[in-house]
Scaffold this motif. Sequence first.
Motif, short mmCIF file in Angstrom:
data_model
loop_
_atom_site.label_atom_id
_atom_site.label_comp_id
_atom_site.label_asym_id
_atom_site.label_seq_id
_atom_site.Cartn_x
_atom_site.Cartn_y
_atom_site.Cartn_z
N ARG A 1 48.60 26.29 28.57
CA ARG A 1 48.30 25.81 29.92
C ARG A 1 47.44 24.54 29.86
N ASN A 2 47.53 23.72 30.89
CA ASN A 2 46.72 22.51 30.89
C ASN A 2 45.30 22.80 31.40
N ARG A 3 44.40 21.83 31.18
CA ARG A 3 42.98 22.05 31.43
C ARG A 3 42.68 22.35 32.90
N ASN A 4 43.21 21.57 33.80
CA ASN A 4 42.92 21.78 35.23
C ASN A 4 43.35 23.16 35.68
N HIS A 5 44.51 23.58 35.20
CA HIS A 5 44.99 24.91 35.54
C HIS A 5 44.05 25.98 34.99
N LEU A 6 43.63 25.81 33.75
CA LEU A 6 42.79 26.81 33.12
C LEU A 6 41.42 26.92 33.77
N LEU A 7 40.86 25.81 34.19
CA LEU A 7 39.56 25.85 34.87
C LEU A 7 39.65 26.69 36.14
N LYS A 8 40.77 26.57 36.84
CA LYS A 8 40.98 27.39 38.04
C LYS A 8 41.19 28.86 37.66
N VAL A 9 41.89 29.07 36.55
CA VAL A 9 42.09 30.44 36.06
C VAL A 9 40.75 31.09 35.73
N PHE A 10 39.87 30.33 35.09
CA PHE A 10 38.55 30.86 34.73
C PHE A 10 37.75 31.24 35.97
N GLU A 11 37.82 30.39 36.99
CA GLU A 11 37.11 30.67 38.24
C GLU A 11 37.65 31.94 38.89
N GLU A 12 38.97 32.04 38.95
CA GLU A 12 39.60 33.21 39.57
C GLU A 12 39.31 34.47 38.76
N TYR A 13 39.31 34.34 37.44
CA TYR A 13 39.01 35.48 36.56
C TYR A 13 37.61 36.01 36.86
N LYS A 14 36.66 35.10 36.99
CA LYS A 14 35.30 35.52 37.26
C LYS A 14 35.18 36.15 38.64
N ARG A 15 35.91 35.61 39.62
CA ARG A 15 35.86 36.16 40.98
C ARG A 15 36.41 37.58 41.01
N ILE A 16 37.49 37.79 40.28
CA ILE A 16 38.14 39.10 40.31
C ILE A 16 37.38 40.11 39.45
N SER A 17 36.97 39.72 38.26
CA SER A 17 36.37 40.67 37.32
C SER A 17 34.86 40.74 37.41
N GLY A 18 34.24 39.68 38.00
CA GLY A 18 32.79 39.63 38.05
C GLY A 18 32.17 39.29 36.71
N ARG A 19 32.98 38.80 35.82
CA ARG A 19 32.51 38.50 34.47
C ARG A 19 33.11 37.18 33.99
N ASP A 20 32.30 36.34 33.35
CA ASP A 20 32.80 35.10 32.78
C ASP A 20 33.78 35.42 31.66
N ILE A 21 34.79 34.57 31.51
CA ILE A 21 35.82 34.83 30.50
C ILE A 21 35.24 34.86 29.09
N GLU A 22 34.18 34.08 28.85
CA GLU A 22 33.54 34.11 27.53
C GLU A 22 32.93 35.48 27.24
N ASP A 23 32.35 36.08 28.25
CA ASP A 23 31.78 37.42 28.08
C ASP A 23 32.87 38.44 27.74
N SER A 24 34.02 38.29 28.38
CA SER A 24 35.13 39.21 28.10
C SER A 24 35.64 39.05 26.68
N ILE A 25 35.72 37.80 26.23
CA ILE A 25 36.16 37.55 24.86
C ILE A 25 35.20 38.21 23.87
N LYS A 26 33.91 38.08 24.12
CA LYS A 26 32.90 38.67 23.24
C LYS A 26 32.98 40.19 23.25
N ARG A 27 33.33 40.78 24.39
CA ARG A 27 33.43 42.24 24.50
C ARG A 27 34.68 42.78 23.83
N GLU A 28 35.77 42.00 23.90
CA GLU A 28 37.06 42.50 23.46
C GLU A 28 37.41 42.14 22.01
N MET A 29 36.76 41.12 21.46
CA MET A 29 37.17 40.61 20.15
C MET A 29 35.97 40.46 19.22
#
Length: 316
Positions: A197-225
């Motif tokens: 995916r391109n950068r602009n799309h991913l930045l929006k994905v990160f925002e939406e991910y945080k809105r839905i999950s309540g967690r930053d995507i970096e935190d999820s990566i650290k928890r899962e991997m």
Amino acid sequence: MTVSRRFRCVSVLQLGSRGTVTEAAGFNPDQDAEALRKAMKGAGTDEAAIISILPHRTIAQRQLIKESYKRAVGKVRDTLADDLKSELTGNFEKVVIGLLMTAPVYDAYELRNAIKGAGTDEACLIEILASRTISEMRTLVATYNKEYGKSLEDDVCGDTSGMFKRVLVSLLTEIYEAGEAHWGTDEVKFLTVLCVRNRNHLLKVFEEYKRISGRDIEDSIKREMSGCLEEVFLAIVRCIKSKPGFFAERLHKSMKGLGTTDSILIRVMVSRSEIDMQDIKAEFLKTYGKSLHSFIKGDTSGDYRKILLELCGKEI
């Protein structure tokens, strides 16, 4: 596999520089070549003369100096680099030799060193492959093959394994292919999203991910991997969010605590000095409360310190 052809190759200079190294005014490659020759002539070496020239010339200008030097001494080999290697040692030599390479040749050189021999420098693979643009990656792949007569993808595959290997190959080719191995759902989703995916799309994905999950995507990566897989996914995310921030973190990591990881420090200072070192310095100061200049000054010494400080530019 080949990198998508819809991305055209753009040089660093065409992109517009935020680097600390810019074109030297009144540049004369013959004069610089002669000054470098004199710096190495006779007993001893004039390191100050070398420092006054190389970190103050762009990559393109350094190539012209190399050509002029070769003509002057009448030899066909990479004369300037070889002569400097015979005169210099240690980390100062590594910086100087790195500066004489073009950007894709330097990346290929660093990756080759990370792969060959016993063990693998996974941190180097992650840093370079996660941070280069698609156009830079295309050039890097071709350059690696030209310099070493080998496929970068094959070498990466031969030196890594599992999901980590698949992520690196996806970064190299911008293609994700489903394999026979069964990976966790989260790992596959992260890979398919982040690598294509391109950068602009991913930045929006990160925002939406945080809105839905309540967690930053970096935190999820650290928890899962964990391990190299965690590191490569974090590197991809951080480069998407802020490439200068990613490199500021790399520099801080190379110098914090006891000892210095000189390989990281040298690679980042050499490779980013003409691209975005000004922004990296600003991010470093904002994040860590101390300037990059002061960190380098306190963590290195001698001519090695002097040439790094020239690449770093003025204190901010």
